[in-house]
Every structure is written in C-alpha cells, then in structure tokens.
Design a protein around this motif. Structure first.
Motif, mmCIF file in Angstrom:
data_model
loop_
_atom_site.group_PDB
_atom_site.id
_atom_site.type_symbol
_atom_site.label_atom_id
_atom_site.label_comp_id
_atom_site.label_asym_id
_atom_site.label_seq_id
_atom_site.Cartn_x
_atom_site.Cartn_y
_atom_site.Cartn_z
ATOM 1 N N SER A 88 0.835 -1.199 0.000
ATOM 2 C CA SER A 88 0.000 0.000 0.000
ATOM 3 C C SER A 88 0.869 1.249 0.000
ATOM 4 N N GLY A 89 0.362 2.296 -0.620
ATOM 5 C CA GLY A 89 1.020 3.591 -0.575
ATOM 6 C C GLY A 89 2.448 3.541 -1.068
ATOM 7 N N LEU A 90 3.352 4.105 -0.281
ATOM 8 C CA LEU A 90 4.756 4.233 -0.663
ATOM 9 C C LEU A 90 5.644 3.164 -0.042
ATOM 10 N N THR A 91 5.054 2.223 0.675
ATOM 11 C CA THR A 91 5.810 1.064 1.164
ATOM 12 C C THR A 91 6.037 0.100 0.001
ATOM 13 N N ASP A 92 7.050 -0.740 0.115
ATOM 14 C CA ASP A 92 7.320 -1.727 -0.940
ATOM 15 C C ASP A 92 6.084 -2.563 -1.247
ATOM 16 N N HIS A 93 6.002 -2.982 -2.505
ATOM 17 C CA HIS A 93 4.912 -3.833 -2.971
ATOM 18 C C HIS A 93 5.507 -5.171 -3.414
ATOM 19 N N PRO A 94 5.794 -6.079 -2.500
ATOM 20 C CA PRO A 94 6.350 -7.380 -2.912
ATOM 21 C C PRO A 94 5.409 -8.095 -3.881
ATOM 22 N N ASP A 95 5.977 -8.856 -4.758
ATOM 23 C CA ASP A 95 5.210 -9.573 -5.778
ATOM 24 C C ASP A 95 4.227 -10.549 -5.114
ATOM 25 N N PRO A 96 2.921 -10.391 -5.368
ATOM 26 C CA PRO A 96 1.946 -11.276 -4.724
ATOM 27 C C PRO A 96 1.979 -12.704 -5.245
ATOM 28 N N THR A 97 2.668 -12.950 -6.356
ATOM 29 C CA THR A 97 2.785 -14.328 -6.839
ATOM 30 C C THR A 97 3.896 -15.076 -6.096
ATOM 31 N N ASP A 98 4.758 -14.349 -5.393
ATOM 32 C CA ASP A 98 5.804 -14.998 -4.595
ATOM 33 C C ASP A 98 5.258 -15.436 -3.232
ATOM 34 N N GLU A 99 4.447 -14.589 -2.626
ATOM 35 C CA GLU A 99 3.807 -14.898 -1.343
ATOM 36 C C GLU A 99 2.499 -14.137 -1.265
ATOM 37 N N ASN A 100 1.418 -14.849 -0.945
ATOM 38 C CA ASN A 100 0.107 -14.206 -0.872
ATOM 39 C C ASN A 100 0.068 -13.119 0.193
ATOM 40 N N TYR A 101 -0.719 -12.094 -0.090
ATOM 41 C CA TYR A 101 -1.001 -11.067 0.908
ATOM 42 C C TYR A 101 -2.130 -11.576 1.807
ATOM 43 N N THR A 102 -1.894 -11.566 3.089
ATOM 44 C CA THR A 102 -2.907 -11.929 4.085
ATOM 45 C C THR A 102 -2.853 -10.890 5.199
ATOM 46 N N PHE A 103 -3.905 -10.852 6.003
ATOM 47 C CA PHE A 103 -3.918 -9.897 7.105
ATOM 48 C C PHE A 103 -2.909 -10.272 8.184
ATOM 49 N N GLN A 104 -2.641 -11.558 8.325
ATOM 50 C CA GLN A 104 -1.615 -11.967 9.277
ATOM 51 C C GLN A 104 -0.249 -11.462 8.827
ATOM 52 N N ARG A 105 0.009 -11.513 7.533
ATOM 53 C CA ARG A 105 1.279 -11.003 7.003
ATOM 54 C C ARG A 105 1.394 -9.494 7.253
ATOM 55 N N LEU A 106 0.323 -8.754 7.014
ATOM 56 C CA LEU A 106 0.353 -7.306 7.248
ATOM 57 C C LEU A 106 0.581 -7.001 8.722
ATOM 58 N N ALA A 107 -0.079 -7.756 9.599
ATOM 59 C CA ALA A 107 0.070 -7.510 11.038
ATOM 60 C C ALA A 107 1.494 -7.807 11.499
ATOM 61 N N ARG A 108 2.086 -8.883 10.999
ATOM 62 C CA ARG A 108 3.481 -9.193 11.365
ATOM 63 C C ARG A 108 4.414 -8.067 10.915
ATOM 64 N N HIS A 109 4.125 -7.524 9.733
ATOM 65 C CA HIS A 109 4.945 -6.433 9.213
ATOM 66 C C HIS A 109 4.822 -5.185 10.095
ATOM 67 N N ILE A 110 3.604 -4.855 10.525
ATOM 68 C CA ILE A 110 3.418 -3.682 11.376
ATOM 69 C C ILE A 110 4.026 -3.931 12.764
ATOM 70 N N ALA A 111 3.941 -5.151 13.268
ATOM 71 C CA ALA A 111 4.586 -5.468 14.543
ATOM 72 C C ALA A 111 6.101 -5.247 14.431
ATOM 73 N N ALA A 112 6.694 -5.708 13.330
ATOM 74 C CA ALA A 112 8.129 -5.499 13.125
ATOM 75 C C ALA A 112 8.427 -4.010 12.937
ATOM 76 N N PHE A 113 7.495 -3.287 12.327
ATOM 77 C CA PHE A 113 7.665 -1.838 12.171
ATOM 78 C C PHE A 113 7.726 -1.144 13.534
ATOM 79 N N THR A 114 6.841 -1.526 14.453
ATOM 80 C CA THR A 114 6.864 -0.894 15.776
ATOM 81 C C THR A 114 8.198 -1.144 16.474
ATOM 82 N N ASP A 115 8.759 -2.326 16.262
ATOM 83 C CA ASP A 115 10.076 -2.614 16.821
ATOM 84 C C ASP A 115 11.143 -1.736 16.164
#
Length: 325
Positions: A88-115
C-alpha cells in the motif's frame, strides 16, 4: 434564587463538558522510510516523541495518506505515527505471486515496524482494514496497547449485512473467473471512486478530496498491485472467523475505547459500533453523520473527540509516553 443559581451552575458545567478541547498548533509532519525485514516501509510522523503515541492504521484502498488532515490536528497534542502496509502507498509492494497477501502477514509487518521505530507503548486508531491488522497486532503485542480508537472498523457480525457476509464468504471460497472479475473490479477507478469514496456521502461528493482516490489509484496501477488487494479480499473471511477471538481479547484486557462510526456506512453498518459495548461496557460510542470514510468528511470533529478521550485518560493516569523514547 438559590435553585436558579444551582440550575445555572449545572447548565454551565454541562456546556463546559460538551465544549471541544482547546486547539494546539500542529507540529511539522515528517515523511520517513525505514527498513522492516528487508522492505522499505513508508510512514508519516508528527508531534513530540515525549507525548503519548497514537498509531494510525489505515483501510482499503488507501494508505497513511488517508490521515493527511487528521495528523496535523492531533500533532500539537500527541506523537502521531502512520505507516503504509506492505503493498500500500509508498511502502514496498512485494510480488503477490511470490507470497500471498494476508492480514496476518500485514500484522506481522506492522509489529516489526513498531520494533524498528522503537514503539513500546501506544494507542491504536483503526479504520476498515485497520481492524484485522490492529486486532492481530494487539494479540502479538498486548502489553503495548494503552487505548483503542475504532472508526468504522468491524469486529462483530452485527456490523455486516447478510449481503456483505455472503460477499466475503464468496470471495474466500469461490475462485471462479466471475468472482475474480468482481474483486478486480473493486480495484478499478470505478470501484475506488464510486464504490468506495463517493458511495455513502449523502449527495455531497464535495466533502471528499479527489486527492484521496488519485493517490490510491496510483497504488493500484499495475496488475500486481491490484492482485495484492484482491488476495486481501479473499483472505477477509479469516477475520470474520477470528471475531470471537478478538471479542475475547477485548473482554479480557478491557482497553479504554472510543468508537467513532460514520452511521451512513453500508459496508460496516452502525450496529457494528454499538456491538463493542457488549465486551467494552465503558466504551465511548459516537455515531457520526458520515459514511465509511468519516475522517475524510469530519477530520476536525474526530480529532476533537480523540483529544478529549485521550486527555481524560492522561488525567486518570491511564495514558503515558513511551518510556523508551
């Protein structure tokens, strides 16, 4: 005379209680990027880091851009930070054919972002897709949550009409060409402008800045970018299955909560706002004369309610700055 003076005193107290909080000059908003697990992650940040932090989680089809008006209104009072999700937006857009986008994936990314940015304590603002990201984040970091601001962010079956429930189930279970075509249609210009932003503004399209959909459509320009969002629509049913877990989290942890809801939203209906009180009986709930993108229509009103809510928590000693900042 004494009764009259008492009445005047009560009226004055009621008026003062209803008065909006004092405004504060906004601080500069900074536009930053940081590496999170190998992905460039964009975020907006404003306000003194010595103040309590409010983490803003955006919905579909937008990014942190959706908070461009709200951030300055809050930044004179609080430290405000708003990231863009993966894809989304200006964050990287990894290829969705390499790994599906899921809400768990987004949440893990935001958790790592807070760290990565050093947030050990924050309040959450969630809108739309922000709910499934936010509830998963709470489950990953329960000790960091201080308070919750919910804006048209559903966690109850009450907030879904039967037609909307069928849509999410079909998106999850039916991979036929017809269903995929329907989902891809939601990422088109027609889908973003007329089926999202202008759908429920009660005949007042001038309330919504065209900048909103122009920004979002740039983030949906390629087939890969569209597929990432389609995969999230396909994954949305897992959120509905998780509603009981999220509700149990609220019952157990009882975070102070402010629920702000555009009452004309046909996607997440107003009953979804009132349902929060089942698990959070002390929640402040306000139905706003707005649609799904209430912050696009009434940023000042929403900011006033947030500042009043968080200010009360500060006075009660329930809200504090991040000690690591």
């Amino acid at each position: 005379m004494r009764l009259f003076l008492l009445l005047l005193t009560l009226l004055a107290s009621a008026s003062a209680a209803a008065a909006p909080p004092p405004a504060a000059w906004p601080s500069k908003t900074f536009y930053r990027s940081i590496d999170v697990d190998g992905h460039r992650t964009f975020y907006r940040e404003a306000g003194e880091r010595s103040r309590p932090t409010l983490l803003l989680l955006h919905g579909y089809p937008s990014s942190s851009h959706t908070y461009r008006e709200l951030i300055p209104l809050l930044s004179g009072h609080y430290h405000v930070i708003a990231p863009d999700y993966l894809g989304s937006g200006l964050t990287d857009h990894p290829d969705p054919t390499d790994e599906n986008y899921t809400f768990q994936r987004l949440a893990r990314h935001i958790a790592a972002f807070t760290d990565a940015v050093g947030l050990q304590r924050y309040s959450l603002y969630m809108q739309d897709f922000g709910a499934p990201v936010g509830f998963r984040l709470m489950q990953l970091q329960p000790e960091r949550l201080q308070a919750l601001v919910v804006q048209n962010a559903n966690a109850y079956l009450d907030g879904l009409t039967p037609a909307r429930l069928r849509f999410f189930e079909q998106a999850h279970r039916d991979a036929s060409p017809g269903t995929l075509l329907q989902l891809h249609g939601l990422t088109s210009a027609e889908g973003v402008i007329n089926l999202q932003y202008l759908r429920d503004v009660n005949g007042h399209p001038e309330k919504i800045s065209p900048d909103a959909w122009q920004h979002d459509l740039r983030g949906l320009a390629s087939q890969a970018q569209q597929l990432a969002q389609v995969q999230l629509f396909q994954d949305y049913w897992t959120n509905i299955e998780a509603y009981p877990e999220w509700q149990a989290f609220l019952r157990t942890h009882q975070p102070p909560a402010l629920v702000l809801w555009g009452k004309h939203d046909p996607a997440f209906i107003a009953a979804g706002a009132l349902a929060y009180r089942r698990d959070l009986p002390d929640a402040d709930i306000s139905l706003i004369d707005a649609g799904h993108f209430a912050v696009e229509e009434h940023a000042v009103l929403i900011a006033q309610q947030i500042v009043t809510f968080l200010g009360r928590l500060e006075q009660q000693g329930q809200l504090a700055p991040d000690s690591t900042q």
